[in-house]
Design an enzyme around this catalytic site. Structure first.
Site, PDB file in Angstrom:
ATOM      1  N   LYS A 182     -77.579  37.924  38.868  1.00 34.54           N
ATOM      2  CA  LYS A 182     -78.107  37.967  40.262  1.00 34.54           C
ATOM      3  C   LYS A 182     -76.743  37.740  41.163  1.00 34.54           C
ATOM      4  O   LYS A 182     -76.828  36.565  41.469  1.00 34.54           O
ATOM      5  CB  LYS A 182     -79.356  37.277  40.622  1.00 34.54           C
ATOM      6  CG  LYS A 182     -79.919  37.518  41.876  1.00 34.54           C
ATOM      7  CD  LYS A 182     -80.839  36.315  42.560  1.00 34.54           C
ATOM      8  CE  LYS A 182     -80.152  35.407  43.246  1.00 34.54           C
ATOM      9  NZ  LYS A 182     -79.366  35.883  44.367  1.00 34.54           N
ATOM     10  N   GLY A 235     -72.628  28.131  42.938  1.00 29.47           N
ATOM     11  CA  GLY A 235     -73.131  27.887  44.086  1.00 29.47           C
ATOM     12  C   GLY A 235     -72.980  26.379  44.788  1.00 29.47           C
ATOM     13  O   GLY A 235     -72.336  25.731  44.307  1.00 29.47           O
ATOM     14  N   SER A 236     -74.156  26.093  45.481  1.00 31.43           N
ATOM     15  CA  SER A 236     -73.906  24.850  46.214  1.00 31.43           C
ATOM     16  C   SER A 236     -74.298  23.904  45.150  1.00 31.43           C
ATOM     17  O   SER A 236     -75.254  24.119  44.252  1.00 31.43           O
ATOM     18  CB  SER A 236     -74.905  24.907  47.401  1.00 31.43           C
ATOM     19  OG  SER A 236     -76.030  25.225  47.137  1.00 31.43           O
ATOM     20  N   THR A 237     -74.159  22.390  45.390  1.00 28.18           N
ATOM     21  CA  THR A 237     -74.620  21.508  44.728  1.00 28.18           C
ATOM     22  C   THR A 237     -76.280  21.312  44.712  1.00 28.18           C
ATOM     23  O   THR A 237     -76.665  21.070  43.564  1.00 28.18           O
ATOM     24  CB  THR A 237     -74.104  20.089  45.142  1.00 28.18           C
ATOM     25  OG1 THR A 237     -72.568  20.366  44.952  1.00 28.18           O
ATOM     26  CG2 THR A 237     -74.617  19.006  44.442  1.00 28.18           C
ATOM     27  N   GLY A 240     -77.583  23.842  42.554  1.00 31.50           N
ATOM     28  CA  GLY A 240     -77.429  23.704  41.100  1.00 31.50           C
ATOM     29  C   GLY A 240     -78.149  22.763  40.481  1.00 31.50           C
ATOM     30  O   GLY A 240     -78.845  22.845  39.293  1.00 31.50           O
ATOM     31  N   GLU A 258     -70.887  25.507  38.572  1.00 28.83           N
ATOM     32  CA  GLU A 258     -69.913  25.304  39.188  1.00 28.83           C
ATOM     33  C   GLU A 258     -70.001  25.240  40.719  1.00 28.83           C
ATOM     34  O   GLU A 258     -70.858  26.084  41.411  1.00 28.83           O
ATOM     35  CB  GLU A 258     -68.972  26.732  39.093  1.00 28.83           C
ATOM     36  CG  GLU A 258     -68.518  27.017  37.716  1.00 28.83           C
ATOM     37  CD  GLU A 258     -67.253  25.730  37.552  1.00 28.83           C
ATOM     38  OE1 GLU A 258     -66.816  25.359  38.281  1.00 28.83           O
ATOM     39  OE2 GLU A 258     -67.284  25.677  36.310  1.00 28.83           O
ATOM     40  N   GLU A 392     -69.333  18.925  52.757  1.00 30.99           N
ATOM     41  CA  GLU A 392     -68.954  20.460  52.510  1.00 30.99           C
ATOM     42  C   GLU A 392     -68.965  21.211  53.775  1.00 30.99           C
ATOM     43  O   GLU A 392     -70.416  21.771  53.981  1.00 30.99           O
ATOM     44  CB  GLU A 392     -69.243  20.758  51.392  1.00 30.99           C
ATOM     45  CG  GLU A 392     -68.491  22.304  50.958  1.00 30.99           C
ATOM     46  CD  GLU A 392     -68.941  22.972  49.838  1.00 30.99           C
ATOM     47  OE1 GLU A 392     -70.148  23.246  49.762  1.00 30.99           O
ATOM     48  OE2 GLU A 392     -68.123  23.427  48.980  1.00 30.99           O
TER      49      GLU A 392
HETATM   50  P1  NAD Z   1     -76.238  28.788  47.135  1.00 29.70           P
HETATM   51  O1  NAD Z   1     -76.098  27.620  46.390  1.00 29.70           O
HETATM   52  O2  NAD Z   1     -76.841  28.844  48.388  1.00 29.70           O
HETATM   53  O3  NAD Z   1     -76.536  30.163  46.568  1.00 29.70           O
HETATM   54  C1  NAD Z   1     -75.759  30.702  45.381  1.00 29.70           C
HETATM   55  C2  NAD Z   1     -76.785  31.655  44.594  1.00 29.70           C
HETATM   56  O4  NAD Z   1     -77.653  30.961  44.161  1.00 29.70           O
HETATM   57  C3  NAD Z   1     -76.988  32.779  45.578  1.00 29.70           C
HETATM   58  O5  NAD Z   1     -77.114  33.913  44.609  1.00 29.70           O
HETATM   59  C4  NAD Z   1     -78.783  32.286  45.781  1.00 29.70           C
HETATM   60  O6  NAD Z   1     -79.504  33.527  45.987  1.00 29.70           O
HETATM   61  C5  NAD Z   1     -78.991  31.706  44.375  1.00 29.70           C
HETATM   62  N1  NAD Z   1     -80.128  30.715  44.497  1.00 29.70           N
HETATM   63  C6  NAD Z   1     -80.536  30.001  45.758  1.00 29.70           C
HETATM   64  N2  NAD Z   1     -81.612  29.269  45.418  1.00 29.70           N
HETATM   65  C7  NAD Z   1     -82.046  29.493  44.100  1.00 29.70           C
HETATM   66  C8  NAD Z   1     -82.882  29.100  43.007  1.00 29.70           C
HETATM   67  N3  NAD Z   1     -83.900  28.190  43.219  1.00 29.70           N
HETATM   68  N4  NAD Z   1     -83.032  29.336  41.882  1.00 29.70           N
HETATM   69  C9  NAD Z   1     -81.733  30.447  41.555  1.00 29.70           C
HETATM   70  N5  NAD Z   1     -80.893  30.826  42.251  1.00 29.70           N
HETATM   71  C10 NAD Z   1     -80.943  30.370  43.672  1.00 29.70           C
HETATM   72  O7  NAD Z   1     -74.320  28.968  47.470  1.00 29.70           O
HETATM   73  P2  NAD Z   1     -73.666  30.001  48.426  1.00 29.70           P
HETATM   74  O8  NAD Z   1     -73.995  29.600  50.037  1.00 29.70           O
HETATM   75  O9  NAD Z   1     -73.970  31.333  48.239  1.00 29.70           O
HETATM   76  O10 NAD Z   1     -72.213  29.640  48.049  1.00 29.70           O
HETATM   77  C11 NAD Z   1     -71.434  28.807  48.545  1.00 29.70           C
HETATM   78  C12 NAD Z   1     -71.534  27.463  47.521  1.00 29.70           C
HETATM   79  O11 NAD Z   1     -70.866  27.846  46.322  1.00 29.70           O
HETATM   80  C13 NAD Z   1     -70.787  26.290  48.091  1.00 29.70           C
HETATM   81  O12 NAD Z   1     -71.253  25.109  47.760  1.00 29.70           O
HETATM   82  C14 NAD Z   1     -69.221  26.603  47.394  1.00 29.70           C
HETATM   83  O13 NAD Z   1     -68.564  25.348  46.991  1.00 29.70           O
HETATM   84  C15 NAD Z   1     -70.092  26.988  45.988  1.00 29.70           C
HETATM   85  N6  NAD Z   1     -69.083  27.630  45.025  1.00 29.70           N
HETATM   86  C16 NAD Z   1     -68.503  27.004  44.024  1.00 29.70           C
HETATM   87  C17 NAD Z   1     -67.440  27.523  43.220  1.00 29.70           C
HETATM   88  C18 NAD Z   1     -66.943  26.761  41.946  1.00 29.70           C
HETATM   89  O14 NAD Z   1     -66.162  27.497  41.275  1.00 29.70           O
HETATM   90  N7  NAD Z   1     -67.136  25.452  41.711  1.00 29.70           N
HETATM   91  C19 NAD Z   1     -66.977  28.544  43.387  1.00 29.70           C
HETATM   92  C20 NAD Z   1     -67.488  29.394  44.433  1.00 29.70           C
HETATM   93  C21 NAD Z   1     -68.464  28.656  45.316  1.00 29.70           C
END
Ligand code: NAD
Length: 489
Positions: A182, A235-237, A240, A258, A392
């Site tokens: 996704k 994605g975000s902490t 996660g 990550e 962040e």
């Molecule tokens: P986000 O956590 O909002 O979303 C990431 C993904 O998770 C999206 O596809 C979203 O639809 C999905 N998602 C959201 N809620 C969910 C749930 N309850 N269950 C399952 N999936 C869900 O993050 P974002 O705003 O898309 O990305 C930015 C974040 O990603 C920043 O915090 C950044 O630091 C992090 N990031 C980390 C790395 C790494 O390698 N550590 C790399 C890139 C981005």
């Protein structure tokens, strides 16, 4: 000629399941172009039933097509062909550039080669790494035998849609799994084209499927599905943590997470050539408009070099110009959307209220309409509690803190929540290695900042920045589970 007309690009709107495009139905989500805020298209959110269909197809396909059981070299050959198609596909590059924050020249010169090379790296892993033979009694043979999980659920963010997909799909497919991925609902289009190219390269239909939708509906249904045996998330902490909990309560699935970062750039007086160091610091916090997990957004600089370094950085920050991502002359990324731009504005505003001084930037570029281009910003902060140091921001904002001795610098470098990366800039090898030991981060770069094309080097965070590794041999091994076998003879 890399520039293109965004109005002439056909967008794949639906899901990609079993090697077929599926026009979506149900809840429609609007997708806007980050460069000018105009509508790019829409996607239809996959509900639990659609996710169930995709996962069942993945589960059946991976068993019936022989993908899990074929000689690993055969899987490697398919992945190599896939990488070749990715590297040469103009449509893929244009979809990535139109729908994300990446200027087309950056996509063609960096994102696409980086994506293709990651897939090639895992094609090579397919028949290189195996289990183990364990020392046992003489009349026994003990082995650790790896096997694929079956279906891996992958969830990616919006900041690097293609390379993030390659980091998830490369190791999972090389190890003989199926993937249901996704992408972010903000950048859904390019990943579908990437999956289509996989099938063209010979990946059996149904082994890689893309479902579109937001996190609350589609993402959570994927994590909870009983046939998804492992979840790999970037994605975000906060998300996660939610996913880890959902994965635990729905089958005790292993997770690779990550997550976010707030990485320090620790610069000592003996860092060397100021222009070179300033260039590293600048790229570290402005690449992709600061929308990178690894962004080095906290400058911690020793007093003796501070004035010279800040003077150079201010000069360099004033050279940035906004421009739409489909123009080959554009180099600087917009914010992904209005919400992200508002978040940057809000943290900068609270930081100022709590004593931060703007050294350069501090606002949006004027005259960019609904495109949200934020000026590279330097904020001088006195207090470590300032929100710009703690949060962040995910924008091109660098906080500046000055220190006198090494112990003080190292203390400022650590962060209470995050531990993703750190940069250490010094010509003194002893000091560099002490700093490497002293900073709690999953990656420490010494006299550089940012990833290289060395895919053998894994990436992953400590504490709030995640669990497990992407890239490297470690990511491949994490896409397998290990069976202990003991034979008496
Ligand atoms: P986000 O956590 O909002 O979303 C990431 C993904 O998770 C999206 O596809 C979203 O639809 C999905 N998602 C959201 N809620 C969910 C749930 N309850 N269950 C399952 N999936 C869900 O993050 P974002 O705003 O898309 O990305 C930015 C974040 O990603 C920043 O915090 C950044 O630091 C992090 N990031 C980390 C790395 C790494 O390698 N550590 C790399 C890139 C981005």
């Amino acid at each position: 000629m890399l520039s293109f007309d965004p109005e002439k690009i056909a967008l794949p709107a639906g899901h990609y399941i079993n090697g077929q495009h599926q026009a979506g139905e149900g809840n429609a989500l609007q997708v806007n172009r980050p460069s000018d805020g105009l509508p790019a298209g829409q996607l239809y959110e996959a509900d639990a039933q659609k996710v169930d269909e995709a996962v069942n197809i993945a589960d059946r396909s991976v068993r019936e097509s022989g993908w899990a059981s074929c000689p690993p070299r055969q899987r490697g050959a398919v992945l190599r062909r896939w990488a070749d198609l990715i590297a040469s596909d103009t449509q893929l590059a244009q979809l990535e550039s139109l729908g994300s924050t990446r200027p087309i020249s950056d996509v063609v010169n960096h994102e696409i080669p980086f994506t293709a090379e990651a897939i090639r790296f895992y094609a090579e892993c397919a028949d290189k790494y195996s289990g183990d033979v364990l020392p046992t009694r003489d009349a026994s043979l003990g082995m650790l035998v790896p096997e694929p999980y079956g279906v891996i659920g992958a969830i990616t963010p919006w900041n690097f849609p293609l390379s993030m997909a390659s980091w998830k799909c490369g190791p999972a497919l090389a190890a003989g799994n199926a993937v249901v991925l996704k992408p972010s609902e903000l950048t859904p289009f390019s990943t579908v084209r990437m999956a289509e190219l996989a099938v063209q390269a010979g990946l059996p239909a149904g082994v890689l499927n893309i479902v579109q939708g937001g996190g609350a509906v589609t993402g959570s249904a994927l994590v909870a599905h009983p046939l998804v045996r492992k979840v790999s998330f970037t994605g975000s902490t906060a998300t996660g943590a939610r996913i880890m909990s959902d994965a635990a309560f729905n089958g005790m699935k292993p997770v690779t997470l990550e997550l976010g970062g707030k990485s320090p750039q620790l610069v000592f007086d003996d860092a060397g050539d100021i222009d070179e160091v300033a260039g590293r610091i600048l790229r570290g916090f402005t690449a992709n408009g600061g929308q990178a997990c690894v962004a080095g957004t906290r400058l911690i600089v020793q007093r003796g070099i501070a004035d010279a370094l800040l003077g150079k950085l201010i000069e360099l920050c004033q050279c940035f110009r906004p421009g739409v991502t489909w123009d080959e002359n554009s180099r600087y990324a917009p914010m992904i959307d209005a919400r992200q731009a508002a978040k940057v504005a809000s943290v900068v505003s609270s930081a100022r209220q709590q004593g931060a001084e703007v050294l350069v930037g501090g606002e949006r570029f004027a005259d960019t309409g609904e495109g949200y281009f934020w000026q590279p910003t330097l904020l001088s902060v006195i207090s470590n509690d300032n929100p710009a140091v703690q949060e962040e921001i995910f924008g091109p904002v660098l906080t500046v803190q000055i220190f006198d001795d090494e112990a003080e610098g190292l203390a400022l470098a650590s962060h209470p929540t995050y531990g993703l990366c750190a940069g250490v800039h010094t010509k003194n090898i002893d000091r560099a290695l002490r700093a490497m030991r002293g900073i709690a981060a999953g990656t420490v770069w010494i006299n550089r900042y940012g990833r290289s094309g060395d895919f053998i080097i894994p990436t992953g965070g400590f504490h709030g920045s995640g669990i497990g590794k992407d890239l490297g041999r470690q990511a491949f091994e994490a896409c397998q589970r290990y069976k202990s076998v003991l034979i008496d003879f």
